[in-house]
Design a protein around this motif. Sequence first.
Motif, mmCIF file in Angstrom:
data_model
loop_
_atom_site.group_PDB
_atom_site.id
_atom_site.type_symbol
_atom_site.label_atom_id
_atom_site.label_comp_id
_atom_site.label_asym_id
_atom_site.label_seq_id
_atom_site.Cartn_x
_atom_site.Cartn_y
_atom_site.Cartn_z
ATOM 1 N N GLY A 104 0.826 -1.211 0.000
ATOM 2 C CA GLY A 104 0.000 0.000 0.000
ATOM 3 C C GLY A 104 0.856 1.254 0.000
ATOM 4 O O GLY A 104 0.599 2.202 -0.755
ATOM 5 N N LEU A 105 1.900 1.255 0.830
ATOM 6 C CA LEU A 105 2.796 2.418 0.857
ATOM 7 C C LEU A 105 3.491 2.589 -0.494
ATOM 8 O O LEU A 105 3.623 3.706 -1.000
ATOM 9 C CB LEU A 105 3.835 2.267 1.972
ATOM 10 C CG LEU A 105 3.284 2.443 3.390
ATOM 11 C CD1 LEU A 105 4.392 2.215 4.419
ATOM 12 C CD2 LEU A 105 2.686 3.830 3.565
ATOM 13 N N THR A 106 3.924 1.457 -1.080
ATOM 14 C CA THR A 106 4.542 1.547 -2.410
ATOM 15 C C THR A 106 3.533 2.103 -3.407
ATOM 16 O O THR A 106 3.875 2.919 -4.267
ATOM 17 C CB THR A 106 5.016 0.159 -2.874
ATOM 18 O OG1 THR A 106 5.684 -0.473 -1.799
ATOM 19 C CG2 THR A 106 5.945 0.269 -4.058
ATOM 20 N N GLY A 107 2.287 1.644 -3.278
ATOM 21 C CA GLY A 107 1.242 2.133 -4.174
ATOM 22 C C GLY A 107 1.074 3.636 -4.075
ATOM 23 O O GLY A 107 0.943 4.333 -5.091
ATOM 24 N N VAL A 108 1.087 4.156 -2.832
ATOM 25 C CA VAL A 108 0.963 5.609 -2.665
ATOM 26 C C VAL A 108 2.192 6.307 -3.264
ATOM 27 O O VAL A 108 2.080 7.299 -3.990
ATOM 28 C CB VAL A 108 0.816 5.972 -1.171
ATOM 29 C CG1 VAL A 108 0.871 7.472 -0.972
ATOM 30 C CG2 VAL A 108 -0.495 5.419 -0.647
ATOM 31 N N ALA A 109 3.382 5.725 -2.983
ATOM 32 C CA ALA A 109 4.614 6.355 -3.480
ATOM 33 C C ALA A 109 4.654 6.376 -5.004
ATOM 34 O O ALA A 109 5.119 7.339 -5.607
ATOM 35 C CB ALA A 109 5.834 5.609 -2.934
ATOM 36 N N VAL A 110 4.136 5.320 -5.631
ATOM 37 C CA VAL A 110 4.104 5.280 -7.086
ATOM 38 C C VAL A 110 2.953 6.139 -7.614
ATOM 39 O O VAL A 110 3.078 6.846 -8.606
ATOM 40 C CB VAL A 110 3.968 3.820 -7.593
ATOM 41 C CG1 VAL A 110 3.697 3.779 -9.085
ATOM 42 C CG2 VAL A 110 5.211 3.033 -7.272
ATOM 43 N N GLY A 111 1.824 6.053 -6.908
ATOM 44 C CA GLY A 111 0.609 6.698 -7.406
ATOM 45 C C GLY A 111 0.660 8.219 -7.346
ATOM 46 O O GLY A 111 0.217 8.882 -8.284
ATOM 47 N N VAL A 112 1.194 8.782 -6.260
ATOM 48 C CA VAL A 112 1.152 10.238 -6.104
ATOM 49 C C VAL A 112 1.803 10.955 -7.291
ATOM 50 O O VAL A 112 1.190 11.830 -7.900
ATOM 51 C CB VAL A 112 1.779 10.673 -4.761
ATOM 52 C CG1 VAL A 112 2.049 12.162 -4.734
ATOM 53 C CG2 VAL A 112 0.857 10.291 -3.622
ATOM 54 N N PRO A 113 3.034 10.573 -7.673
ATOM 55 C CA PRO A 113 3.568 11.275 -8.843
ATOM 56 C C PRO A 113 2.941 10.832 -10.155
ATOM 57 O O PRO A 113 2.652 11.664 -11.010
ATOM 58 C CB PRO A 113 5.063 10.938 -8.810
ATOM 59 C CG PRO A 113 5.170 9.697 -8.026
ATOM 60 C CD PRO A 113 4.037 9.697 -7.058
ATOM 61 N N SER A 114 2.692 9.508 -10.339
ATOM 62 C CA SER A 114 2.349 9.065 -11.694
ATOM 63 C C SER A 114 0.892 9.293 -12.046
ATOM 64 O O SER A 114 0.572 9.384 -13.227
ATOM 65 C CB SER A 114 2.748 7.610 -11.913
ATOM 66 O OG SER A 114 2.373 6.824 -10.838
ATOM 67 N N LEU A 115 0.010 9.399 -11.054
ATOM 68 C CA LEU A 115 -1.397 9.563 -11.414
ATOM 69 C C LEU A 115 -1.715 10.958 -11.939
ATOM 70 O O LEU A 115 -2.845 11.254 -12.300
ATOM 71 C CB LEU A 115 -2.292 9.204 -10.227
ATOM 72 C CG LEU A 115 -2.360 7.694 -9.989
ATOM 73 C CD1 LEU A 115 -2.987 7.379 -8.656
ATOM 74 C CD2 LEU A 115 -3.145 7.004 -11.096
ATOM 75 N N ARG A 116 -0.705 11.840 -11.985
ATOM 76 C CA ARG A 116 -0.907 13.115 -12.662
ATOM 77 C C ARG A 116 -0.959 12.898 -14.166
ATOM 78 O O ARG A 116 -1.398 13.757 -14.912
ATOM 79 C CB ARG A 116 0.225 14.083 -12.338
ATOM 80 C CG ARG A 116 0.463 14.225 -10.850
ATOM 81 C CD ARG A 116 1.351 15.393 -10.547
ATOM 82 N NE ARG A 116 2.521 15.420 -11.405
ATOM 83 C CZ ARG A 116 3.235 16.517 -11.596
ATOM 84 N NH1 ARG A 116 2.888 17.635 -11.015
ATOM 85 N NH2 ARG A 116 4.296 16.484 -12.359
ATOM 86 N N LEU A 117 -0.445 11.727 -14.600
ATOM 87 C CA LEU A 117 -0.421 11.419 -16.028
ATOM 88 C C LEU A 117 -1.679 10.658 -16.418
ATOM 89 O O LEU A 117 -2.361 10.112 -15.575
ATOM 90 C CB LEU A 117 0.809 10.568 -16.350
ATOM 91 C CG LEU A 117 2.127 11.155 -15.888
ATOM 92 C CD1 LEU A 117 3.210 10.120 -15.971
ATOM 93 C CD2 LEU A 117 2.474 12.363 -16.723
ATOM 94 N N ARG A 118 -1.940 10.642 -17.724
ATOM 95 C CA ARG A 118 -3.162 9.985 -18.176
ATOM 96 C C ARG A 118 -2.900 8.981 -19.262
ATOM 97 O O ARG A 118 -1.917 9.071 -19.989
ATOM 98 C CB ARG A 118 -4.124 11.031 -18.722
ATOM 99 C CG ARG A 118 -4.691 11.836 -17.595
ATOM 100 C CD ARG A 118 -5.703 12.809 -18.083
ATOM 101 N NE ARG A 118 -5.979 13.715 -16.980
ATOM 102 C CZ ARG A 118 -6.656 14.832 -17.105
ATOM 103 N NH1 ARG A 118 -7.123 15.171 -18.276
ATOM 104 N NH2 ARG A 118 -6.867 15.595 -16.053
ATOM 105 N N GLY A 119 -3.844 8.030 -19.390
ATOM 106 C CA GLY A 119 -3.869 7.111 -20.526
ATOM 107 C C GLY A 119 -2.557 6.378 -20.736
ATOM 108 O O GLY A 119 -2.023 5.757 -19.820
#
Lengths: 329, 342
Positions: A104-119
């Motif tokens: 879960g922590l890895t998911g947050v660490a990966v998600g916070v920067p990368s979810l600014r991107l799309r598709g």
Amino acid sequence: MLRKVVIIASVLAAIAGLQFVAGQALDPYVIRVLSVCGINVMLAVALNLVNGTTGQFSIGHAGFMAVGAYAGAFTSVALSHHLSDAYGPVILIAAALASMLAAGLTGVAVGVPSLRLRGDYLAIVTLGFGEIIRISIESTAAVGGSQGFPLGAESIPAYASLGWIWAAAFLGVLAVWNLTHSSYGRALAAIREDEIAAEAAGVPTTRYKVLAFAVSAMLAGLAGCMFAHDATGGQHIDPGAFRLDKSVDMLVMIIFGGLGSITGAIVGGIFVAVSLELLRSVQQYRLIVYAALLIGMMLWRPQGLLGSRELTLKGLLRLVPGRKTERGT
Amino acid sequence: MTAAAAARPRPLSERVLPAVVALLALPPALMVLKGAIANPVTFARNLVEGVSLGGVYALVALGYTMVYGVLGLINFAHSDVFMVGAYAGIYAAAWFGVTATSAGQSSPGIALACFAAAMIACAVLGMFVERFAYRPVRNAPKLTPLVTAIGVSMLIQNVSMLVFSSTPRGFPPVIRSSTVSLGPVAVTNIKLMNLGAALALMVALTFLVQRTRVGRAMRAISTNLDAARLMGVHTDRVIAITFGLGSALAGAGGILFGLDQPKIDPLSGVQPGLKAFVAAVLGGIGNIPGAMLGGLLIGMVEQLASAYLSSSFAPAIVFSILVVVLLVRPQGLLGRVTREKV
């Protein structure tokens, strides 16, 4: 409310029954296949939360599975030095919690920067993170590097019997089901349908996307933990099991079942596990079949077998011929 | 249509991210610097080898970037077309009697014939894939072609396992390896030839795109597909030619890569393909000079990282570059900023 409690209790009882029957009567081979089914169900439902429900696109979930597998295995190996086998369930639960926390922590660490991107950009960046996670494990001597974990004569305790795997799968699916059928789930669906409109309507899109990503990573991590402790598995994990192929496997599961459908993901996960066994004699053609299936689905049925619909008991009964049905839709 | 990232400015993260990146990049950069000062000759050799590897990446990156330029599609199967190019080279060389074990009869003519065979085989494969897998889903939602591309990639890999067998094979020595001295720096002739061939192909491609009718049609399509069609451009044909060209370059890259590798197998296209994709993103995806620049940079970074840091960790550094570029400057080094519209 009471109905829900009854359903949950009866499913858990059924799993306990399955565990008992498995110990008494089932062939080890069948137990093996059923265990893999349970792990696949967790993976498929996890990926479906991101790719189906929220409409994002991750092809790096093998990385989260790897984090969960290593965190869980590390915990249980360390604990089993101090506790006897009688504490097996306690150790397994501790390992599961550790794996979910780490993933879960890895998911947050990966998600916070990368979810600014799309598709497709998001797809590529998750692929990159997945590879970074695998290569990092591979070049870390403390967890065995490319040799795998654990090193030497030690092995991961085989605590995850069939019942435990399916109990974990059931609880994971239940959590995701409740999440998607809450106000959170409606926000996630709004993001999938039109992110800009959702933002304009007051949905804090980034926060919800990271939430979905983190929950999904936790479930994938839990699947990794069960994979590592699988009593029918090898009691050993190595980074080679978490390559890009694994992420593509998960993608096949949810695309087969239908993006956005939890029951579809369950069907897809079981399909991949069972077809792996059925096609074992023609092993070299198996991946060709998957690839052709993937392309064929995209050409003729891009929404998957079920689309975003859910498989319900009522819907199944409607298919039974000769029954009086009222078609409301 | 171009869904470039970072829709809205995020002041805080945009100020913090570059600082974090710089901080993370500092220690590896210092280690490389230390190695360079300790032994400048080795450093120079690593640079030349890195640029040579980068030339191969650049050739493959061009295919990714051209396809993305005209269709907005990440062609996942490109790395497998690249691998098929290497195999086409092996078969062509065997037809001329050169195999991995029987050196001696190699000649420049045979080498050129291998290049031609690989480029033609890959061009045909690329156009075939475009026609039967990508064209039917061209107007579908963006993720449908992406999943199709993943499927095509899987299909080519696994059919190759059957056709070529999964046992790794040595590449036939169509060019005899020898050592060339550039002042105090000694490198193999293959590395220099790789770089020369890659540069020549890039010059040819630039001429084609900038100075010919087909090239103008490609640029028109990449600006606006519908408008190009209304102006009388045969879009289907030009898109097919784009796939053919990009795949031919990948085929040439496959041979150059094969010559430089001890063994290849049907999955050996995946990793270099991903790195070439990183190169395309680094240069600015859809931008042809960007792909060349990105390829050369990625080749150098990988070579220096494996020489001075850790060879097993070098790929992770390349993928970190991908992540950093997409977060800090998603349009790449030479790309234009596009904004997502409602």
